[in-house]
Design a protein around this motif. Structure first.
Motif, PDB file in Angstrom:
ATOM      1  N   SER A   1       7.576  -4.644   2.477  1.00  0.00           N
ATOM      2  CA  SER A   1       6.463  -5.183   1.968  1.00  0.00           C
ATOM      3  C   SER A   1       6.330  -5.073   0.049  1.00  0.00           C
ATOM      4  N   VAL A   2       7.151  -6.010  -0.207  1.00  0.00           N
ATOM      5  CA  VAL A   2       6.911  -6.092  -1.766  1.00  0.00           C
ATOM      6  C   VAL A   2       5.832  -6.135  -2.609  1.00  0.00           C
ATOM      7  N   ARG A   3       4.580  -5.185  -3.886  1.00  0.00           N
ATOM      8  CA  ARG A   3       4.135  -5.743  -4.810  1.00  0.00           C
ATOM      9  C   ARG A   3       4.139  -5.319  -6.190  1.00  0.00           C
ATOM     10  N   GLU A   4       4.001  -6.066  -6.756  1.00  0.00           N
ATOM     11  CA  GLU A   4       3.701  -5.362  -7.960  1.00  0.00           C
ATOM     12  C   GLU A   4       2.866  -5.590  -8.921  1.00  0.00           C
TER      13      GLU A   4
ATOM     14  N   PRO B   1       7.084   0.512   4.309  1.00  0.00           N
ATOM     15  CA  PRO B   1       7.250  -0.597   5.163  1.00  0.00           C
ATOM     16  C   PRO B   1       5.742  -0.959   6.368  1.00  0.00           C
ATOM     17  N   ASP B   2       5.988  -2.361   6.775  1.00  0.00           N
ATOM     18  CA  ASP B   2       5.180  -2.305   7.455  1.00  0.00           C
ATOM     19  C   ASP B   2       5.573  -1.327   8.773  1.00  0.00           C
TER      20      ASP B   2
ATOM     21  N   GLY C   1      10.228   4.403   3.842  1.00  0.00           N
ATOM     22  CA  GLY C   1       9.486   5.420   2.910  1.00  0.00           C
ATOM     23  C   GLY C   1       9.520   3.774   1.896  1.00  0.00           C
ATOM     24  N   VAL C   2       8.953   5.060   0.578  1.00  0.00           N
ATOM     25  CA  VAL C   2       8.223   4.066  -0.511  1.00  0.00           C
ATOM     26  C   VAL C   2       8.996   4.071  -1.070  1.00  0.00           C
ATOM     27  N   ILE C   3       8.968   2.772  -1.920  1.00  0.00           N
ATOM     28  CA  ILE C   3      10.117   2.741  -3.539  1.00  0.00           C
ATOM     29  C   ILE C   3       8.771   2.522  -4.465  1.00  0.00           C
TER      30      ILE C   3
END
Length: 284
Positions: free
Chosen positions: A6-9, A27-28, A68-70
């Protein structure tokens, strides 16, 4: 099961530093027991698409990276990277321009406040949003962002576990960061560095020379580029900095140097970011 992402701004306002556009990819599915590893990336508008593609491509089952998370940090409008990525100095040392005069010195640096924003505002927000492994946090920066990455390691090494400095501006302000490294080595003999810190230093082969295509440029342009690049000594400077840290015998710090063949200052962050992602999110 393959992980989707998923992507969120988010638009974040820091009382000390102003507004930031932060793009988050995660990641989901169920996280590991200790939470997701995370990498914080400077100049996020440029580097987030590459990092997200690497995660989606190599973070799948039977690939070399764990999901992982970016967290990519940038600005909603005009950049403030000169201010945020450069430390405060009492006097800015001008850099000579081979064409005559000096380059504009830029504004006063305020990296200390920017790091405080990351540590005390952004990180808590990410940890409240997602399950994060606090022992697997990394920082990636290129050019002035690489300078900020090194300055963070040398002044507040506990901030991250892995540091990825791509083409750090070792020339800036009379080789300021080299002097900072020397102080860091001296202090590490008295006060131990937090354990298991890793620094990747990288630079492009052609940051101190002409690329093949540049040989056909007009003679005066070639001459300027040669003088400008030799003056900054990017390849030699990064190599010497790596050697300084390696012979400093800082037991808790692993230092790796990568000189990417055929790459320029503009192209090398793609190589450096891939190496950083594959190391930080390494499977196993």
């Amino acid at each position: 099961m393959e992980h989707l992402h998923s992507v969120r701004e988010e638009m974040i306002t820091s009382s000390a530093c102003g507004d930031y556009r932060v793009t988050i990819c995660w990641p989901d599915g169920a996280p590991p027991n200790d939470g997701w590893p995370v990498i914080y990336i400077l100049d996020g508008a440029h580097h987030f698409p590459v990092a997200a593609t690497l995660m989606r491509t190599l973070g799948r089952p039977r690939c070399c990276m764990v999901p992982g998370v970016i967290v990519a940090i940038d600005y909603p409008e005009e950049t403030r990277r000169d201010r945020d990525y450069r430390p405060y100095v009492a006097e800015l040392i001008p850099e000579p321009d081979p064409r005559g005069g000096v380059y504009p010195a830029g504004g006063e640096g305020c990296a200390e406040a920017f790091l405080a924003f990351i540590r005390h505002e952004l990180k808590p927000m990410i940890r409240n949003m997602l399950p994060i492994d606090n022992h697997r946090e990394a920082l990636f920066g290129h050019s002035y962002g690489g300078l900020f990455t090194l300055n963070t390691l040398f002044t507040q090494a506990e901030s991250f576990r892995h540091y990825y400095a791509s083409s750090p501006s070792v020339w800036w302000n009379g080789s300021y960061i080299v002097k900072s490294a020397q102080r860091f080595i001296q202090q590490s003999a008295i006060r131990s560095v937090p354990p298991e810190r890793v620094l990747f230093l990288s630079v492009g082969e052609h940051e101190q020379s002409l690329e093949e295509w540049e040989l056909s440029l007009p003679a005066d342009t070639r001459q300027y580029l040669v003088e400008h690049r030799w003056q900054r000594r990017m390849v030699d400077g990064v190599r010497e900095l790596a050697s300084l840290l390696q012979v400093g015998h800082i037991s808790a710090l692993q230092v790796e140097l990568f000189i990417h063949q055929g790459q320029s200052h503009q192209s090398v962050p793609l190589c450096s970011l891939q190496k950083a992602m594959m190391h930080h999110f390494k499977r196993g």
